[in-house]
Motif scaffolding. Sequence first.
Motif, PDB file in Angstrom:
ATOM      1  N   LEU A 167       0.826  -1.197   0.000  1.00 24.98           N
ATOM      2  CA  LEU A 167       0.000   0.000   0.000  1.00 24.98           C
ATOM      3  C   LEU A 167       0.871   1.261   0.000  1.00 24.98           C
ATOM      4  CD1 LEU A 167      -2.947   0.020  -0.317  1.00 24.98           C
ATOM      5  CD2 LEU A 167      -3.241   0.209   2.149  1.00 24.98           C
ATOM      6  N   THR A 168       2.011   1.218   0.678  1.00 26.27           N
ATOM      7  CA  THR A 168       2.911   2.372   0.676  1.00 26.27           C
ATOM      8  C   THR A 168       3.524   2.592  -0.715  1.00 26.27           C
ATOM      9  OG1 THR A 168       4.950   1.176   1.279  1.00 26.27           O
ATOM     10  CG2 THR A 168       3.551   1.918   3.099  1.00 26.27           C
ATOM     11  N   LEU A 169       3.440   1.578  -1.589  1.00 19.55           N
ATOM     12  CA  LEU A 169       3.940   1.729  -2.966  1.00 19.55           C
ATOM     13  C   LEU A 169       2.799   2.035  -3.937  1.00 19.55           C
ATOM     14  CD1 LEU A 169       6.247  -1.452  -3.153  1.00 19.55           C
ATOM     15  CD2 LEU A 169       6.826   0.814  -2.291  1.00 19.55           C
ATOM     16  N   GLY A 170       1.615   2.282  -3.378  1.00 22.72           N
ATOM     17  CA  GLY A 170       0.454   2.539  -4.231  1.00 22.72           C
ATOM     18  C   GLY A 170      -0.038   1.294  -4.937  1.00 22.72           C
ATOM     19  N   VAL A 171       0.078   0.153  -4.252  1.00 23.64           N
ATOM     20  CA  VAL A 171      -0.312  -1.131  -4.846  1.00 23.64           C
ATOM     21  C   VAL A 171      -1.213  -1.899  -3.874  1.00 23.64           C
ATOM     22  CG1 VAL A 171       0.570  -3.386  -5.599  1.00 23.64           C
ATOM     23  CG2 VAL A 171       1.811  -1.293  -6.213  1.00 23.64           C
ATOM     24  N   LYS A 172      -2.322  -2.414  -4.414  1.00 20.78           N
ATOM     25  CA  LYS A 172      -3.202  -3.278  -3.612  1.00 20.78           C
ATOM     26  C   LYS A 172      -2.778  -4.727  -3.793  1.00 20.78           C
ATOM     27  CE  LYS A 172      -7.108  -1.231  -5.316  1.00 20.78           C
ATOM     28  NZ  LYS A 172      -8.526  -0.838  -5.473  1.00 20.78           N
ATOM     29  N   LEU A 173      -2.562  -5.406  -2.672  1.00 20.58           N
ATOM     30  CA  LEU A 173      -2.234  -6.838  -2.696  1.00 20.58           C
ATOM     31  C   LEU A 173      -3.566  -7.598  -2.703  1.00 20.58           C
ATOM     32  CD1 LEU A 173      -0.203  -9.189  -2.511  1.00 20.58           C
ATOM     33  CD2 LEU A 173      -0.255  -8.915  -0.019  1.00 20.58           C
ATOM     34  N   ILE A 174      -3.908  -8.142  -3.853  1.00 21.22           N
ATOM     35  CA  ILE A 174      -5.219  -8.798  -4.030  1.00 21.22           C
ATOM     36  C   ILE A 174      -5.216 -10.210  -3.453  1.00 21.22           C
ATOM     37  CG2 ILE A 174      -6.923  -9.539  -5.763  1.00 21.22           C
ATOM     38  CD1 ILE A 174      -6.455  -6.426  -5.479  1.00 21.22           C
ATOM     39  N   ASP A 175      -4.235 -11.007  -3.893  1.00 19.75           N
ATOM     40  CA  ASP A 175      -4.097 -12.379  -3.396  1.00 19.75           C
ATOM     41  C   ASP A 175      -2.689 -12.871  -3.703  1.00 19.75           C
ATOM     42  OD1 ASP A 175      -4.056 -13.200  -6.115  1.00 19.75           O
ATOM     43  OD2 ASP A 175      -6.199 -13.578  -6.123  1.00 19.75           O
ATOM     44  N   ALA A 204      -3.217   1.039  -6.898  1.00 16.57           N
ATOM     45  CA  ALA A 204      -4.211   1.466  -5.904  1.00 16.57           C
ATOM     46  C   ALA A 204      -5.172   2.510  -6.463  1.00 16.57           C
ATOM     47  CB  ALA A 204      -3.508   2.007  -4.667  1.00 16.57           C
ATOM     48  N   VAL A 205      -4.742   3.266  -7.472  1.00 17.46           N
ATOM     49  CA  VAL A 205      -5.581   4.331  -8.022  1.00 17.46           C
ATOM     50  C   VAL A 205      -6.361   3.844  -9.242  1.00 17.46           C
ATOM     51  CG1 VAL A 205      -5.574   6.639  -9.047  1.00 17.46           C
ATOM     52  CG2 VAL A 205      -4.010   6.116  -7.147  1.00 17.46           C
ATOM     53  N   THR A 206      -5.659   3.199 -10.184  1.00 14.94           N
ATOM     54  CA  THR A 206      -6.280   2.861 -11.468  1.00 14.94           C
ATOM     55  C   THR A 206      -6.777   1.409 -11.534  1.00 14.94           C
ATOM     56  OG1 THR A 206      -4.188   2.108 -12.415  1.00 14.94           O
ATOM     57  CG2 THR A 206      -4.707   4.471 -12.613  1.00 14.94           C
ATOM     58  N   ASN A 207      -6.376   0.590 -10.573  1.00 14.15           N
ATOM     59  CA  ASN A 207      -6.657  -0.865 -10.597  1.00 14.15           C
ATOM     60  C   ASN A 207      -5.953  -1.584 -11.747  1.00 14.15           C
ATOM     61  OD1 ASN A 207      -8.095  -1.170  -8.249  1.00 14.15           O
ATOM     62  ND2 ASN A 207     -10.077  -0.782  -9.234  1.00 14.15           N
ATOM     63  N   GLU A 208      -5.011  -0.923 -12.393  1.00 16.37           N
ATOM     64  CA  GLU A 208      -4.230  -1.567 -13.457  1.00 16.37           C
ATOM     65  C   GLU A 208      -3.511  -2.788 -12.882  1.00 16.37           C
ATOM     66  OE1 GLU A 208      -0.430  -0.676 -16.379  1.00 16.37           O
ATOM     67  OE2 GLU A 208      -1.077   0.862 -14.966  1.00 16.37           O
ATOM     68  N   LYS A 209      -3.510  -3.889 -13.649  1.00 13.49           N
ATOM     69  CA  LYS A 209      -2.867  -5.123 -13.183  1.00 13.49           C
ATOM     70  C   LYS A 209      -1.359  -5.063 -13.405  1.00 13.49           C
ATOM     71  CE  LYS A 209      -6.924  -7.884 -14.393  1.00 13.49           C
ATOM     72  NZ  LYS A 209      -7.624  -7.632 -13.138  1.00 13.49           N
ATOM     73  N   LEU A 210      -0.610  -5.347 -12.335  1.00 17.10           N
ATOM     74  CA  LEU A 210       0.854  -5.293 -12.392  1.00 17.10           C
ATOM     75  C   LEU A 210       1.427  -6.680 -12.081  1.00 17.10           C
ATOM     76  CD1 LEU A 210       1.294  -1.906 -10.470  1.00 17.10           C
ATOM     77  CD2 LEU A 210       1.423  -2.279 -12.940  1.00 17.10           C
TER      78      LEU A 210
END
Length: 237
Positions: A167-175, A204-210
Amino acid sequence: MEKREQLYEGKAKKVFATDDENLVIVSYKDDATAFNGLKKGTIVGKGVVNNRMTNMMMQLLEEHGVPTHFVKELSERETLVKKVKIVPLEVIVRNVSAGSFSKRYGVEEGIVFDEPTVEFSYKNDELGDPLLNTYHALALKLATKEEIACIERYALTVNRVLKEYFLTLGVKLIDFKLEFGKTADGALVLADEISPDTCRFWDAVTNEKLDKDRFRRDMGGVEDAYREIFKRVTAKK
Ligand code: ADP
Ligand code: UDP
């Protein structure tokens, strides 16, 4: 420390013996597979990203009390790890619905859970890694009750630590998927890898898959996604 014969070649990594019987070298390849090996390809630079990112995550988790197989990064693609006997369970933790969860239960992707879920698959390629529960794992003697309880505790700690970190990198950990193993002295440790091959990461903002879903789903921009997540992880350090 000397690199000896190849012990195993998997879909994404090779494992080599060393002159120490308790240590092995894992070597990360650019080979990518999906759907139990049905889809094959190459993701240029993936091996480097997955090796270095895995090692950073393992070190972060050690700091938070999760024992891991990590010993020392040897090069861009190679790492010295404790040799373990892998517990044949794929341990999957989910914070948000996606992938096989959405398919199995007929729900859209992106539903945020109140609490994380933990599930197990039997790590067995011939059977296609079937889902199983604790009773099944015990019946099949894949692990003991104590080991399963410990695995579950570690998996939830990994989730807490990594969810907050990403989250601090602007990324959501989905699974994500974890593997555990037992060292020669019987200790249960986190093994294998933690990378865009084994985690779902959404911006976290765009939901783009990384992550590897770009490869699984032929979305394009696969290398860019691996580069982007790696850039964020290394910038943080
Ligand atoms: P797969 O076997 O699914 O094709 P990989 O290409 O990633 O997967 O191969 C790496 C193999 O090494 C996996 O079977 C994994 O369980 C195993 N492994 C991971 N960490 C260790 C370790 N510390 N000691 C021994 N084996 C390990
Ligand atoms: N996963 C993995 N290896 C597997 C199966 C799943 O690393 O053999 C990871 C996958 O990358 C995702 C999570 O575990 O982050 C949950 O995957 P899921 O069960 O949704 O399966 P999939 O959609 O990949 O078939």
